[in-house]
Design a protein around this motif. Structure first.
Motif, PDB file in Angstrom:
ATOM      1  N   CYS A 199      -5.941  -2.566   0.635  1.00 23.43           N
ATOM      2  CA  CYS A 199      -5.035  -2.558   1.780  1.00 23.43           C
ATOM      3  C   CYS A 199      -5.795  -2.979   3.025  1.00 23.43           C
ATOM      4  O   CYS A 199      -6.820  -2.390   3.349  1.00 23.43           O
ATOM      5  CB  CYS A 199      -4.438  -1.165   1.976  1.00 23.43           C
ATOM      6  SG  CYS A 199      -3.587  -1.002   3.559  1.00 23.43           S
TER       7      CYS A 199
ATOM      8  N   ARG B  96       0.353   4.034   1.157  1.00 22.41           N
ATOM      9  CA  ARG B  96       0.310   4.758   2.428  1.00 22.41           C
ATOM     10  C   ARG B  96       0.814   3.924   3.601  1.00 22.41           C
ATOM     11  O   ARG B  96       1.512   4.413   4.482  1.00 22.41           O
ATOM     12  CB  ARG B  96      -1.131   5.198   2.718  1.00 22.41           C
ATOM     13  CG  ARG B  96      -1.455   6.529   2.041  1.00 22.41           C
ATOM     14  CD  ARG B  96      -2.699   7.096   2.605  1.00 22.41           C
ATOM     15  NE  ARG B  96      -3.860   6.312   2.162  1.00 22.41           N
ATOM     16  CZ  ARG B  96      -5.089   6.471   2.633  1.00 22.41           C
ATOM     17  NH1 ARG B  96      -5.324   7.364   3.586  1.00 22.41           N
ATOM     18  NH2 ARG B  96      -6.078   5.766   2.170  1.00 22.41           N
ATOM     19  N   CYS B  97       0.425   2.644   3.657  1.00 25.26           N
ATOM     20  CA  CYS B  97       0.718   1.836   4.852  1.00 25.26           C
ATOM     21  C   CYS B  97       1.896   0.886   4.679  1.00 25.26           C
ATOM     22  O   CYS B  97       2.246   0.154   5.606  1.00 25.26           O
ATOM     23  CB  CYS B  97      -0.505   1.025   5.253  1.00 25.26           C
ATOM     24  SG  CYS B  97      -2.013   1.963   5.199  1.00 25.26           S
TER      25      CYS B  97
ATOM     26  N   CYS C 255       0.861  -1.172   0.000  1.00 25.95           N
ATOM     27  CA  CYS C 255       0.000   0.000   0.000  1.00 25.95           C
ATOM     28  C   CYS C 255       0.904   1.231   0.000  1.00 25.95           C
ATOM     29  O   CYS C 255       1.878   1.284   0.746  1.00 25.95           O
ATOM     30  CB  CYS C 255      -0.886  -0.011   1.239  1.00 25.95           C
ATOM     31  SG  CYS C 255      -1.763   1.537   1.499  1.00 25.95           S
TER      32      CYS C 255
ATOM     33  N   CYS D 144      -5.811   0.333   5.586  1.00 25.92           N
ATOM     34  CA  CYS D 144      -6.558   1.571   5.331  1.00 25.92           C
ATOM     35  C   CYS D 144      -7.709   1.385   4.355  1.00 25.92           C
ATOM     36  O   CYS D 144      -8.508   2.293   4.147  1.00 25.92           O
ATOM     37  CB  CYS D 144      -5.609   2.667   4.827  1.00 25.92           C
ATOM     38  SG  CYS D 144      -5.058   2.376   3.127  1.00 25.92           S
TER      39      CYS D 144
HETATM   40 ZN    ZN Z   1      -2.915   1.160   3.190  1.00 26.54          ZN
END
Ligand code: ZN
Ligand code: ANZ
Length: 834
Positions: free
Chosen positions: A479, A439-440, A437, A482
């Motif tokens: 994900c 973001r994560c 991901c 998130c």
């Molecule tokens: Zn994520």
């Protein structure tokens, strides 16, 4: 007189065993049990002779143990992920699953025709999602515990096929498939931290008495524990010091240069402003073209280049040049060494080539002065400052301590065992259950979403990189953290993962809550006997041991060591080379089974050589075994009716009858010991052949009559008993013939599940013989021992003899120094006087 029609008789008993579920294992055995395991085959399409040998050995042991009254676990399955299925897909446009499933169906049928005593209800295949979901589950458990991680590793890469190649797939620097030149490439890959278990994997080997010594040695070697030290060399002109790993710090006064791996991270900084920079970079570039791998590096010619920089030996304070050398690998020690040409072969070769100094700092203990390199540790330090005059071991201790006290070094233990790189850029394997991901970061797939199933919308072209990356539906993921869009990992797992724990899945094959229940594991493991080829002595067994330790630590009820006794069977060869498709020297077992039957094929392959030895294929012997089977059959056929009425023999019987009884009971004892303890199946079969000869002598068959000779009632009873014993001894080797004969002899019920008889101890007793004992050339006495006793047994009798004992084993002396032994006659000893 009826002929032995192998094909109808074998089919008949295979059907009956199946109907009666003769080899079904209980989930929870009560009482003694035996887990007999054979390495599961890769479903290439056809069973080969190596399989037949492996499985005939296992089956003889399994059937014997079942008759001995043990609950038997004897499963079979398929190691069904792997490259050949994918290649078949590329070549024939068949989906790997179709190809694999159809091969499994064919091979299962071939194994059934051999009549192996498997519990087929426990069959597994690693390419099925209900199996590989647990690979994924294990991976996630390991990830949570820091046992699975991602890291860069240099790999062999074929730019034409756009794929990673294993070391074995690089043939003199070129891709095995398309022949283009292989290059090196750094790839992010997944690793399992086998190194965390290195100490335990090594220490256990000392307790594994049921494994062949050579396999233990191979495993020890592979783990490669080395005790040594780190030493820091300051770099002239500043910058962080260079740390080396050495097992011979005692030679440090002889270190005349340092050598770094071409991949050493400090190189860039060292080369800044160095006049040698251009030359070094050209060298590094050339090195990148060569395939990687420690073995490949070791075989290459030693080459290197001077960096233009120097370091300082912290002991002698001498200035030493820093070189880059292609024989230093980055993934061992620190990727940097202190080179001591006078005492190390590789360093000597390198120093000679480049005209570097050679300085002797170890003098042999015997006072000689050999030409370098002198690599032995039997010596003393010289020219080593305050450390001169010590033994190598003393010097190592003192110098390591000195470095530690002054803060430029410390003792260290290194292992050759690497963490296990499991990423494969392939389709036909277990998808690694991770998503990326933006973001994560890297996230494991939640357990509730397992299995991550292989997609079907994939085309197989053989190039263009990772096949899974071409499936949009597969790559696109959510994900788990998130909920945003994420990308799925497209690498699959090394197929060694599949075979690292399959033998636990057999114990609980339908479990959909866990890979298996801890109760099942506790009830059936460790495996009593594991049989397979020596080719798997290192990797597969190391991974299986590692996986068991991990599972134990996950609380799954598995023992740390999965296998109590290991048998590595020898190869089946033809013309001196292992039978293999690529060599074109394969003999197909199915033709043999068709022609001679499963029993003859089994007997043949087991009789040809002891299990551990290589077996040179020759069909010359097979007629002999076919004749043997027919001889057994004629014997049973001719005597069945008269023997059927006879009861057990009474003692004593006539001499001939007594001799036959003795022979039968000794054969029984011998066969039991050969299978159960020694695993010498060929000698067991030889003993059975002798019993058949004895039976023919006792009751000769008249070719013109269909029945046997006229025998007295007592002789009939003895004949009957011996025939029963013969047939029972044959059951592990020629199970179809044995079942048919058993029922012909009037027994009800399956022989396969009939208890193995105990030999009558009275029939095993041997006559006594008198052995003359000579000591230092003079006759000193006699001992009485059972006929056929070996030297050990006779010596033991001598020791126990009141008079001879003190002559041969006088107090304070070592016992006999030499012995000449003539069985059943004479023992001639040379004894030193105290
Ligand atoms: Zn994520
Ligand atoms: C100096 C020395 C002198 C060494 C001597 C040996 C003999 P084992 O026993 O296999 O652990 N070495 C260390 N790291 C290396 C690397 N990354 N690539 C290639 N060689 C490396 O071997 C340890 C020895 O191998 C070390 O001890 C080092 O050379 C070399 F008379 O240091 B020795």
């Amino acid at each position: 007189m009826t002929d032995f029609d192998h094909s109808s008789i074998e089919t008949k008993w295979q059907r009956i065993w199946e109907e009666q579920r003769a080899f079904r294992a209980p989930d929870r055995p009560e009482g003694p049990r035996f887990y007999c395991l054979e390495m599961l085959p890769y479903p290439s399409g056809r069973i080969h002779m190596g399989h037949v040998r492996n499985y005939a050995i296992g089956d003889a042991v399994a059937r014997y143990q079942l008759m001995k009254g043990r609950h038997l676990m004897h499963p079979m399955g398929w190691d069904s992920f792997g490259l050949p299925a994918e290649n078949a897909a590329i070549q024939r446009g068949l989906h790997p699953r179709e190809w694999t499933e159809s091969n499994i169906a064919d091979m299962r049928e071939q194994l059934r025709r051999m009549g192996f005593a498997y519990d087929w209800s426990r069959e597994i295949a690693s390419h099925r999602p209900e199996y590989y979901r647990w690979n994924q589950w294990f991976f996630i458990q390991m990830h949570q515990r820091g046992l699975a991680y991602r890291s860069l590793r240099r790999v062999n890469w074929c730019p034409q096929c756009e794929t990673v190649l294993a070391n074995e797939q690089v043939e003199s620097g070129a891709c095995w498939r398309c022949k283009s030149l292989v290059v090196q490439k750094d790839l992010e890959q997944w690793f399992l931290r086998t190194s965390r278990y290195a100490e335990e994997l090594l220490a256990d080997l000392d307790t594994m008495g049921g494994w062949p010594e050579r396999v233990l040695a191979m495993q020890r070697n592979w783990i490669g524990r080395s005790e040594g030290a780190f030493v820091d060399f300051a770099v002239e002109g500043g910058g962080p010091p260079l740390r080396v790993f050495t097992t011979r710090i005692d030679t440090i006064y002889g270190a005349t240069f340092l050598a770094l791996s071409p991949d050493h991270p400090a190189l860039a900084e060292l080369l800044e402003g160095s006049a040698a920079r251009g030359g070094v970079e050209a060298f590094l570039h050339a090195q990148k073209q060569a395939p990687v791998g420690e073995k490949l590096s070791a075989e290459r010619e030693k080459e290197g280049v001077f960096t233009g920089r120097h370091a300082v030996n912290p002991f002698s304070l001498e200035r030493v040049p820093i070189w880059v050398a292609n024989f230093i690998v980055m993934d061992y020690g620190t990727g940097a060494i202190m080179a001591v040409p006078a005492h190390d072969e590789r360093d000597f070769e390198f120093a000679t080539r480049y005209g570097l100094a050679v300085r002797t700092v170890i003098a042999p203990a015997d006072g000689s002065s050999p030409a370098p390199p002198f690599t032995s540790e039997e010596g003393r330090t010289v020219e080593s400052g305050p450390f001169s005059g010590l033994s190598c071991a003393q010097a190592r201790k003192a110098m390591t301590e000195h470095a530690r006290r002054l803060g430029f070094g410390e003792g260290s233990v290194q292992f050759r065992l690497k963490d296990w790189g499991i990423s494969r850029q392939r389709y036909w394997g277990t998808p690694i259950p991770m998503v990326y991901c933006a973001r994560c970061g890297v996230q494991p797939v939640p357990e509730s979403e397992l299995p991550v199933v292989l997609p079907t919308d994939v085309t197989f072209a053989g190039k263009g990189g990772n096949p899974l990356a071409g499936s949009a539906s597969f790559v696109k993921a959510r994900c788990p953290a998130c909920g945003g869009e994420a990308r799925r990992e497209t690498d699959t797992m090394d197929t060694f993962v599949d075979s690292s724990w399959y033998f636990y899945r057999y114990l609980d094959p339908a479990n959909d809550k866990a890979p298996f229940s801890p109760e099942a594991a506790a009830a059936w493991t460790p495996i009593d006997l594991y049989i397979g080829g020596i080719t798997h002595a290192i990797l597969h067994l190391m991974y299986a041991r590692f996986w068991s330790m991990v599972m134990r630590d996950l609380g799954l009820g598995t023992p740390g060591e999965p296998v109590t006794r290991l048998l590595c069977q020898g190869m089946v060869q033809l013309g001196g080379a292992t039978m293999s498709k690529s060599k074109g020297n394969v003999v197909a077992p199915d033709e043999m089974v068709e022609r001679y039957g499963a029993d003859v094929t089994r007997l043949f392959i087991l009789f040809a050589a002891p299990p551990e030895r290589d077996l040179e294929w020759s069909e010359a012997g097979i007629d002999g075994l076919q004749r043997f089977v027919r001889r057994v059959w004629r014997l049973v056929d001719a005597h069945a009716s008269e023997a059927a009425g006879a009861g057990p023999p009474r003692r004593p019987a006539g001499t001939a009858a007594l001799d036959l009884r003795r022979k039968a009971h000794r054969t029984l004892a011998r066969v039991g010991d050969d299978i159960g303890r020694r695993l010498h199946l060929n000698t067991a079969i030889a003993a059975i052949m002798e019993l058949v000869n004895a039976l023919y002598l006792f009751a000769p068959l008249d070719e013109n009559r269909s029945d046997g000779p006229d025998l007295s009632g007592e002789d009939r009873a003895v004949l009957r008993e011996s025939l029963d014993i013969l047939v029972q001894c044959l059951a592990p080797f020629a199970p179809h013939l044995a079942e048919e004969a058993w029922s012909r002899l009037g027994h009800a019920g399956l022989l396969a599940r009939h208890p193995w008889p105990e030999p009558d101890p009275a029939m095993l007793e041997r006559e006594e013989v008198t052995i003359v004992v000579q000591v230092n050339g003079k006759v000193r006495g006699k001992v009485a021992v059972p006929q056929g006793s070996d030297q050990e047994m006779v010596l033991e009798a001598v020791r126990r003899d009141a008079r001879l004992g003190s002559v041969v084993f006088p107090p304070g002396a070592e016992g006999p120094r030499r012995a000449v032994f003539v069985p059943d006659k004479l023992l001639n000893l040379v004894v030193a006087r105290p």
